[in-house]
Each structure stands twice: as C-alpha cells, then as structure tokens.
Design a protein around this motif. Structure first.
Motif, short mmCIF file in Angstrom:
data_model
loop_
_atom_site.label_atom_id
_atom_site.label_comp_id
_atom_site.label_asym_id
_atom_site.label_seq_id
_atom_site.Cartn_x
_atom_site.Cartn_y
_atom_site.Cartn_z
N GLU A 82 24.42 114.14 88.51
CA GLU A 82 25.83 114.14 88.08
C GLU A 82 26.00 114.22 86.57
OE1 GLU A 82 27.59 110.75 89.99
OE2 GLU A 82 27.01 111.51 91.98
N GLU A 83 25.07 113.64 85.82
CA GLU A 83 25.20 113.71 84.36
C GLU A 83 23.84 113.65 83.68
OE1 GLU A 83 27.83 110.62 82.98
OE2 GLU A 83 26.94 109.15 84.32
N VAL A 84 23.78 114.24 82.51
CA VAL A 84 22.53 114.32 81.77
C VAL A 84 22.76 113.74 80.37
CG1 VAL A 84 20.70 115.84 80.94
CG2 VAL A 84 21.95 116.44 83.01
N PHE A 85 21.83 112.88 79.95
CA PHE A 85 21.90 112.26 78.63
C PHE A 85 20.74 112.74 77.78
CE2 PHE A 85 24.09 109.48 81.52
CZ PHE A 85 25.16 108.99 80.78
N LEU A 86 20.90 112.63 76.48
CA LEU A 86 19.78 112.90 75.57
C LEU A 86 20.00 112.14 74.28
CD1 LEU A 86 20.69 114.99 73.06
CD2 LEU A 86 20.84 116.56 74.97
N GLU A 87 18.90 111.91 73.58
CA GLU A 87 18.94 111.33 72.24
C GLU A 87 18.35 112.33 71.28
OE1 GLU A 87 16.45 107.95 72.53
OE2 GLU A 87 17.94 106.80 73.62
N VAL A 88 18.97 112.48 70.13
CA VAL A 88 18.46 113.43 69.14
C VAL A 88 18.63 112.82 67.75
CG1 VAL A 88 20.70 114.67 69.14
CG2 VAL A 88 18.66 115.84 68.32
N SER A 108 27.46 108.42 71.50
CA SER A 108 27.35 107.31 70.56
C SER A 108 26.36 107.64 69.45
CB SER A 108 26.94 106.02 71.28
OG SER A 108 25.67 106.18 71.84
N TYR A 109 26.41 106.79 68.42
CA TYR A 109 25.59 106.97 67.22
C TYR A 109 24.79 105.69 67.04
CZ TYR A 109 24.70 107.70 62.20
OH TYR A 109 24.11 107.86 60.98
N ARG A 110 23.46 105.82 66.96
CA ARG A 110 22.62 104.64 66.78
C ARG A 110 21.97 104.68 65.40
NH1 ARG A 110 19.79 104.98 72.77
NH2 ARG A 110 21.62 104.26 73.92
N LYS A 111 22.47 103.80 64.54
CA LYS A 111 21.99 103.76 63.15
C LYS A 111 20.54 103.24 63.12
CE LYS A 111 23.69 101.84 58.77
NZ LYS A 111 22.70 100.86 58.37
N ASP A 112 19.72 103.77 62.23
CA ASP A 112 18.34 103.31 62.03
C ASP A 112 17.57 103.21 63.34
OD1 ASP A 112 18.94 103.11 59.38
OD2 ASP A 112 19.28 100.95 59.42
N TYR A 113 17.71 104.18 64.19
CA TYR A 113 17.14 104.10 65.54
C TYR A 113 15.67 104.51 65.57
CZ TYR A 113 16.79 104.82 70.57
OH TYR A 113 16.42 104.76 71.89
N TYR A 114 15.34 105.57 64.83
CA TYR A 114 13.96 106.06 64.83
C TYR A 114 13.21 105.54 63.61
CZ TYR A 114 15.63 109.60 68.16
OH TYR A 114 16.17 110.24 69.23
N ALA A 124 20.19 108.08 65.42
CA ALA A 124 20.15 108.92 66.63
C ALA A 124 21.56 109.18 67.12
CB ALA A 124 19.37 108.21 67.73
N LEU A 125 21.75 110.37 67.66
CA LEU A 125 22.98 110.67 68.41
C LEU A 125 22.62 110.62 69.88
CD1 LEU A 125 24.81 113.85 67.10
CD2 LEU A 125 25.55 111.48 66.96
#
Ligand SMILES: CC(C)(COP(=O)(O)OP(=O)(O)OC[C@H]1O[C@@H](n2cnc3c(N)ncnc32)[C@H](O)[C@@H]1OP(=O)(O)O)[C@@H](O)C(=O)NCCC(=O)NCCS
Length: 131
Positions: A82-88, A108-114, A124-125
């Motif tokens: 039904e839905e697909v997610f990704l992080e970039v 969403s936006y993940r600050k200092d993720y990588y 990361a987005l």
C-alpha cells in the motif's frame, strides 16, 4: 552489487557482499537489477522500504534508476503493497529529484541522522509514496 554500491556511496557506508547476499536471500526483499545498477526494497506488511538504489557513475542519466524504481513500484503494487517509504541524505539532490518524479513526497526531516566521516552529521529526509 557491493562493487557498484562502493562506487556510489561513502555515506551511508558501502554495504559488503555478505550483506547483499543476506538481503537477496530474504523472502521480504525485492531486488531489481540492470546492467550497472540495482535497487532493493524490503516488505513489512502493507508497507515497503526502499533500502537502496544505485547506478554506477559510468552509467548515470540513462534512465536506469527511473526504470528500476518503476519496476519495483509496479511489482509491489501488484503484490498488494500500500505504501513505500525511503530515507535519503537531505542534500542528495539527484536522488530527491528522482524520487519526487516517481511520486514520492516528503514526510519528515531528521536532523543529524547520518554519521559521516570525521564526526560530521547529515540530515535525512523521509519520503513516502502511496501506491
Ligand atoms: C540517484 C541515482 C540512483 C540516479 O540514477 P540514474 O540512473 O542516473 O537516474 P536516471 O537516469 O534514471 O534519472 C531519472 C531522473 O532523476 C533525476 N536525476 C537523476 N540524476 C540527476 C542529477 N544528477 N541531477 C538532477 N536530477 C537528476 C532527473 O529528473 C532524471 O530524469 P532526466 O534524466 O530525464 O532529467 C544515481 O545518481 C546514484 O546511484 N547515486 C548514488 C547513490 C544514491 O544516491 N542513491 C540514492 C540514495 S539511497
């Protein structure tokens, strides 16, 4: 796959041949390949995550990633996903343009993720496409 991945990524780190063997053996993973490119998703119930997509630098801008993504999305949809997610990485402009063109939107936006080299950090987005 490991060689292509290493030519494409420093951050997140390149994945080993052993890691790719394990992913390819998983019944939850869907793998699509083309000459010098591949993409992998992993299913979790009605959702899937795009784990990685990589096209060797010598083979870019020939529509390979678009074709890989389109094949993956079509297969997932026909399998009832039904839905697909990704992080970039948030400054990975080529990938973000590719994903938006394929219908993904920013969730969403993940600050200092990588974690990068020398203690650096990148945001990361998280993106999603409803099938
Ligand atoms: C992102 C990546 C997979 C794109 O692969 P590709 O085969 O070159 O992409 P395509 O030729 O299918 O391009 C499809 C569309 O994406 C966009 N795009 C791709 N590369 C782009 C770039 N460098 N700059 C701007 N837009 C780009 C364009 O809209 C392009 O369509 P167009 O060529 O008609 O303008 C490739 O650059 C890569 O492997 N990068 C390193 C790994 C990575 O970042 N993976 C994604 C994060 S997990």
């Amino acid at each position: 796959m490991a060689e292509i991945h290493a030519a494409c990524f420093t951050q997140p780190r390149p994945w080993s041949a052993t890691e790719f063997r394990e992913l390819c053996a998983s019944p939850l993973c869907l793998v699509k390949t083309l000459d010098l490119g591949f993409a992998i998703t992993r299913r979790a119930g009605p959702e899937a995550e795009l784990l990685t997509i990589a096209v060797h630098p010598d083979a870019r801008r020939q529509g390979k990633a678009r074709a890989l993504l389109s094949e993956l999305l079509a297969t997932l949809q026909s399998d009832g996903c039904e839905e697909v997610f990704l992080e970039v990485v948030a400054d990975n402009h080529p990938a973000i343009v590719l994903y938006k063109a394929a219908g993904f939107t920013e969730l969403s936006y993940r600050k200092d993720y990588y974690n990068g080299v020398n203690g650096s950090k990148s945001a990361a987005l998280v993106m999603r496409k409803i099938l």
